[in-house]
Design an enzyme around this catalytic site. Structure first.
Site: not given
Length: 316
Positions: A157-158, A177, A234, A263, A282
């Site tokens: 979706r993103i 993908d 990520r 992080e 982030h």
């Protein structure tokens, strides 16, 4: 029913409401929970809500009243999901809440690399235009995106949202993908072809063991000279020293990352001193609208569990 939120601050630093969860039980919200306090704060709670505070097998054993873990994020690697399944604990996550926000942020990172608007605005405020001999100046190459190729790794979706915006800017879109869906936005290609043809490479895939540090010295060597790399997925997808070396050599023109391998970022991260590297903390997901959706879905998940029909469950 006792409900505990272990680390609510990043989701709601004060501009949202916890009322939806308060209506479901006796709610306690902690802004942050250090590791040594996790079990004490869970206590006898049946429902536990967490974002990045980890819940291990040992914690589950020591908190036997816990029957539900709601993760305030899409990723749920902070939970030992296998142990939860073994102990009959329901685990849910929040899918799809940040699609628009992350897609928009990806393009914002790219446009900032292409124009360095913040830098040039600061230069004007510092008096450089006022004292310039010419009527204009620029400190970085200014890049037009129309006609260039964007390769998107991870076309869910993103990824598709990012592709639609980039296509509206006149870019050609390639996609890689493992699951291919019907789309009129992108051309699916194999990963090596994407590396070879793309002027801009965007990472929108989850982190798995088989794609850890997929952006590394070897894969960068297959890319065009002057490629741009964007990552708000990520941090572990990139071998950071290799990217820093490629930025410093000029092989990679620029990079923009909203995520890093550890992080908060550590002071010795090589990207901090690399040439033409934008780093943000982030926040691609964190628009108020996105967080409002997240909160709403979190309440829906909790209500569905109470009703005996859990939704958005995750499994090992």
């Amino acid at each position: 029913m006792q409900i505990v939120v272990l680390d609510g601050y990043t989701e709601n630093p004060g501009d949202l409401s916890w009322d939806g969860l308060e209506e479901l039980g006796d709610l306690t919200v902690y802004d942050r929970t250090p590791t040594e306090f996790i079990e004490d704060r869970i206590g006898n709670a049946e429902m536990v809500i967490t974002n990045k505070t980890p819940i291990s097998r040992e914690t589950m054993k020591r908190c036997p009243d816990m029957k539900y873990i709601g993760v305030l994020a899409t990723g749920y690697n902070v939970i030992d999901v296998k142990a939860a399944e073994e102990q009959g604990i329901i685990v849910t996550n929040i899918p799809t809440y940040g699609t628009a926000a992350v897609g928009q942020y990806t393009i914002a990172l790219l446009l900032e690399l292409c124009h360095h608007i913040g830098h040039h605005s600061q230069a004007v405020h510092d008096g450089r235009w006022e004292n310039n001999i010419d009527w204009c100046f620029w400190d970085y190459p200014l890049i037009e995106l129309a006609g260039k190729t964007m390769g998107i790794i991870g076309f869910g979706r993103i990824g598709e949202t990012t592709g639609k915006i980039a296509a509206a800017l006149g870019m050609q879109i390639l996609a890689y993908d493992t699951i291919k869906k019907e789309t009129d936005v992108a051309e699916y290609v194999e990963l090596e072809e994407l590396f070879q043809r793309s002027d801009v490479i965007v990472l929108h895939c989850p982190l798995f063991e088989n794609n850890k540090e997929m952006i590394n010295r070897e894969s960068i060597s297959k890319m065009k000279d002057g490629v741009i790399i964007i990552n708000d997925s990520r941090g572990g997808l990139i071998r950071e020293q290799d990217l820093a070396d490629a930025l410093n050599s000029g092989k990679v023109f620029g990079a923009a990352v909203d995520v890093v391998s550890t992080e908060p970022i550590r002071g010795d991260n090589p990207l901090l001193t690399a040439k033409n590297c934008l780093i943000t903390p982030h926040i691609a997901w964190a628009s108020k609208e996105s967080r409002e959706r997240l909160m709403s879905i979190a309440v829906e998940n909790a209500q569905a569990y109470i009703n005996g029909q859990p939704i958005h469950t995750v499994h090992a």
